[in-house]
Scaffold this motif. Structure first.
Motif, PDB file in Angstrom:
ATOM      1  N   ARG A  46      38.452  53.126  51.467  1.00 49.37           N
ATOM      2  CA  ARG A  46      37.030  53.260  51.156  1.00 49.37           C
ATOM      3  C   ARG A  46      36.453  54.521  51.807  1.00 49.37           C
ATOM      4  O   ARG A  46      35.698  55.256  51.191  1.00 49.37           O
ATOM      5  CB  ARG A  46      36.238  52.018  51.588  1.00 49.37           C
ATOM      6  N   SER A  94      41.239  48.635  47.366  1.00 52.69           N
ATOM      7  CA  SER A  94      39.818  48.847  47.668  1.00 52.69           C
ATOM      8  C   SER A  94      39.347  47.989  48.841  1.00 52.69           C
ATOM      9  O   SER A  94      38.268  48.196  49.376  1.00 52.69           O
ATOM     10  CB  SER A  94      38.953  48.571  46.428  1.00 52.69           C
ATOM     11  N   ALA A 115      44.000  48.365  42.203  1.00 51.98           N
ATOM     12  CA  ALA A 115      42.708  48.898  42.657  1.00 51.98           C
ATOM     13  C   ALA A 115      41.988  47.862  43.512  1.00 51.98           C
ATOM     14  O   ALA A 115      41.426  48.177  44.562  1.00 51.98           O
ATOM     15  CB  ALA A 115      41.856  49.284  41.455  1.00 51.98           C
ATOM     16  N   SER A 116      42.037  46.621  43.060  1.00 54.69           N
ATOM     17  CA  SER A 116      41.347  45.556  43.785  1.00 54.69           C
ATOM     18  C   SER A 116      41.934  45.413  45.192  1.00 54.69           C
ATOM     19  O   SER A 116      41.200  45.277  46.178  1.00 54.69           O
ATOM     20  CB  SER A 116      41.467  44.256  42.997  1.00 54.69           C
ATOM     21  N   ARG A 139      40.131  38.658  41.233  1.00 59.80           N
ATOM     22  CA  ARG A 139      39.532  39.937  41.652  1.00 59.80           C
ATOM     23  C   ARG A 139      38.141  39.717  42.248  1.00 59.80           C
ATOM     24  O   ARG A 139      37.774  40.318  43.242  1.00 59.80           O
ATOM     25  CB  ARG A 139      39.445  40.895  40.454  1.00 59.80           C
ATOM     26  N   THR A 145      32.799  54.740  39.647  1.00 63.90           N
ATOM     27  CA  THR A 145      33.506  54.835  40.932  1.00 63.90           C
ATOM     28  C   THR A 145      34.779  53.987  40.959  1.00 63.90           C
ATOM     29  O   THR A 145      35.696  54.264  41.724  1.00 63.90           O
ATOM     30  CB  THR A 145      32.602  54.436  42.114  1.00 63.90           C
ATOM     31  N   GLY A 146      34.839  52.974  40.098  1.00 66.43           N
ATOM     32  CA  GLY A 146      36.055  52.152  40.026  1.00 66.43           C
ATOM     33  C   GLY A 146      37.258  53.013  39.669  1.00 66.43           C
ATOM     34  O   GLY A 146      38.389  52.737  40.103  1.00 66.43           O
ATOM     35  N   ARG A 186      36.159  40.445  50.867  1.00 64.04           N
ATOM     36  CA  ARG A 186      36.797  41.403  51.777  1.00 64.04           C
ATOM     37  C   ARG A 186      35.827  41.785  52.900  1.00 64.04           C
ATOM     38  O   ARG A 186      34.606  41.716  52.732  1.00 64.04           O
ATOM     39  CB  ARG A 186      37.256  42.627  50.985  1.00 64.04           C
ATOM     40  N   TYR A 246      39.126  54.184  42.761  1.00 62.41           N
ATOM     41  CA  TYR A 246      39.988  53.155  43.358  1.00 62.41           C
ATOM     42  C   TYR A 246      41.216  52.916  42.483  1.00 62.41           C
ATOM     43  O   TYR A 246      42.325  52.700  42.976  1.00 62.41           O
ATOM     44  CB  TYR A 246      39.208  51.853  43.573  1.00 62.41           C
ATOM     45  N   ARG A 247      40.994  52.945  41.173  1.00 59.76           N
ATOM     46  CA  ARG A 247      42.123  52.764  40.249  1.00 59.76           C
ATOM     47  C   ARG A 247      43.133  53.897  40.410  1.00 59.76           C
ATOM     48  O   ARG A 247      44.342  53.684  40.311  1.00 59.76           O
ATOM     49  CB  ARG A 247      41.618  52.731  38.798  1.00 59.76           C
ATOM     50  N   ASP A 298      37.155  40.900  45.850  1.00 61.26           N
ATOM     51  CA  ASP A 298      36.099  41.906  45.974  1.00 61.26           C
ATOM     52  C   ASP A 298      34.907  41.389  46.772  1.00 61.26           C
ATOM     53  O   ASP A 298      34.249  42.153  47.469  1.00 61.26           O
ATOM     54  CB  ASP A 298      35.618  42.367  44.584  1.00 61.26           C
ATOM     55  N   GLY A 334      29.592  50.635  40.414  1.00 60.89           N
ATOM     56  CA  GLY A 334      30.584  50.267  41.418  1.00 60.89           C
ATOM     57  C   GLY A 334      30.326  48.895  42.005  1.00 60.89           C
ATOM     58  O   GLY A 334      29.915  47.969  41.284  1.00 60.89           O
ATOM     59  N   ARG A 335      30.618  48.765  43.294  1.00 61.14           N
ATOM     60  CA  ARG A 335      30.439  47.475  43.971  1.00 61.14           C
ATOM     61  C   ARG A 335      29.538  47.609  45.196  1.00 61.14           C
ATOM     62  O   ARG A 335      28.880  46.657  45.598  1.00 61.14           O
ATOM     63  CB  ARG A 335      31.786  46.910  44.444  1.00 61.14           C
ATOM     64  N   ASP A 336      29.572  48.781  45.820  1.00 61.99           N
ATOM     65  CA  ASP A 336      28.837  48.973  47.082  1.00 61.99           C
ATOM     66  C   ASP A 336      27.933  50.195  46.986  1.00 61.99           C
ATOM     67  O   ASP A 336      27.644  50.835  47.982  1.00 61.99           O
ATOM     68  CB  ASP A 336      29.827  49.171  48.236  1.00 61.99           C
ATOM     69  N   ILE A 337      27.497  50.538  45.790  1.00 64.09           N
ATOM     70  CA  ILE A 337      26.698  51.756  45.617  1.00 64.09           C
ATOM     71  C   ILE A 337      25.327  51.563  46.284  1.00 64.09           C
ATOM     72  O   ILE A 337      24.883  52.412  47.050  1.00 64.09           O
ATOM     73  CB  ILE A 337      26.541  52.135  44.115  1.00 64.09           C
TER      74      ILE A 337
HETATM   75  O1   DC Z   1      35.037  48.659  38.161  1.00 62.73           O
HETATM   76  P1   DC Z   1      36.572  48.630  38.074  1.00 62.73           P
HETATM   77  O2   DC Z   1      37.122  47.390  37.442  1.00 62.73           O
HETATM   78  O3   DC Z   1      37.127  49.858  37.475  1.00 62.73           O
HETATM   79  O4   DC Z   1      37.037  48.603  39.605  1.00 62.73           O
HETATM   80  C1   DC Z   1      38.386  48.527  39.985  1.00 62.73           C
HETATM   81  C2   DC Z   1      38.489  47.894  41.373  1.00 62.73           C
HETATM   82  O5   DC Z   1      37.942  48.779  42.338  1.00 62.73           O
HETATM   83  C3   DC Z   1      37.741  46.564  41.534  1.00 62.73           C
HETATM   84  O6   DC Z   1      38.652  45.530  41.814  1.00 62.73           O
HETATM   85  C4   DC Z   1      36.836  46.732  42.707  1.00 62.73           C
HETATM   86  C5   DC Z   1      37.102  48.091  43.237  1.00 62.73           C
HETATM   87  N1   DC Z   1      35.880  48.870  43.409  1.00 62.73           N
HETATM   88  C6   DC Z   1      35.287  48.875  44.650  1.00 62.73           C
HETATM   89  O7   DC Z   1      35.769  48.183  45.536  1.00 62.73           O
HETATM   90  N2   DC Z   1      34.185  49.616  44.875  1.00 62.73           N
HETATM   91  C7   DC Z   1      33.649  50.376  43.903  1.00 62.73           C
HETATM   92  N3   DC Z   1      32.564  51.108  44.156  1.00 62.73           N
HETATM   93  C8   DC Z   1      34.221  50.357  42.608  1.00 62.73           C
HETATM   94  C9   DC Z   1      35.346  49.584  42.396  1.00 62.73           C
END
Ligand code: DC
Length: 224
Positions: free
Chosen positions: A106, A100, A96-97, A177, A32-33, A184, A36-37, A181, A126-129
């Motif tokens: 989002r 996001s 991306a950071s 980052r 999922t990153g 936020r 955002y990228r 992350d 990801g981060r919030d899956i």
């Molecule tokens: O996993 P990555 O490094 O490719 O992610 C890039 C940026 O996207 C990272 O700074 C956090 C954000 N991100 C996010 O907020 N939520 C996600 N599900 C995946 C990535």
């Protein structure tokens, strides 16, 4: 259906481990990153300041994102064009950071992620899956490693790709980052209450995969 939410900070090795798990368990690996990228790439290409939230939000209607899977490989398209590796630079990671952290970004990406997890057995990185995208995932893993271990790995990756960087600059980027992350307001990168922690600071990839399999077996009573 098996849905595995794999969350954790940048550079914890989520993508490498998720790819191995996807192969072993016959799941679709969703990065999922990359979404955002891709938004970050568009913002950069348009010459818009990544900290200028209003201008970033104004660009969203111009963006059509596509996600396809070809032979297990995820392809992300931006207005019909495959972004390929252009999203894999330190500069785009920083875009991306920043983007996001914007709630509108989002929500713009929410349905793309939910749809794929509704229709397929997935391991989604990801981060919030586990907290937002698939709160009812069968397995939630929060993968961590010390910032030094992560910086060392990311540094070696970037050098191998020919990027001009130092270990210190990579470590500083990772720490910045992490801070962005996890602090936020919208969907901070925090573990779900029912996530299992997997710290791989002292583990190699194979050992990390084995540990994840143990967690998955435990959570699914050995059904996978
Ligand atoms: O996993 P990555 O490094 O490719 O992610 C890039 C940026 O996207 C990272 O700074 C956090 C954000 N991100 C996010 O907020 N939520 C996600 N599900 C995946 C990535």
């Amino acid at each position: 259906m098996l849905r595995i939410a794999l969350d954790g900070p940048s550079g914890a090795g989520k993508s490498t481990v998720a790819k191995a798990l996807a192969k072993r368990l016959g799941l679709i690996y969703v990065d999922t990153g990359a979404l955002y990228r891709t938004v970050g790439l568009y913002v950069r290409n348009k010459g818009v300041d990544k900290d200028d939230e209003k201008s970033v939000i104004a660009l969203l209607p111009e963006i059509t994102l596509g996600m396809e899977f070809i032979n297990g490989e995820q392809i992300v398209t931006l207005n019909g064009v495959n972004v390929g590796d252009t999203i894999r630079t330190g500069e785009i990671a920083m875009y991306a950071s920043r983007v996001s952290a914007i709630p509108e970004v989002r929500s713009f990406l929410l349905e793309t992620q939910r749809k794929i997890s509704r229709e397929n057995s997935v391991i989604m990185d990801g981060r919030d899956i586990g907290t937002v995208i698939i709160p009812d995932a069968e397995v939630k893993i929060f993968m961590i490693a010390s910032s030094k271990a992560r910086a060392q790995r990311r540094y070696l990756e970037l050098v191998a790709k020919g990027e001009d960087c130092t270990y210190e600059s990579v470590l500083a980027d990772i720490e910045l980052r992490d801070k962005n992350d996890s602090t936020r307001k919208t969907a901070p990168a925090v573990p779900a209450e029912d996530a299992i922690f997997l710290d791989n600071s002292e583990l190699n990839i194979e050992q990390t995969v084995d540990k994840a399999i143990e967690i998955i077996n435990e959570k699914t009573n050995g059904n996978y």
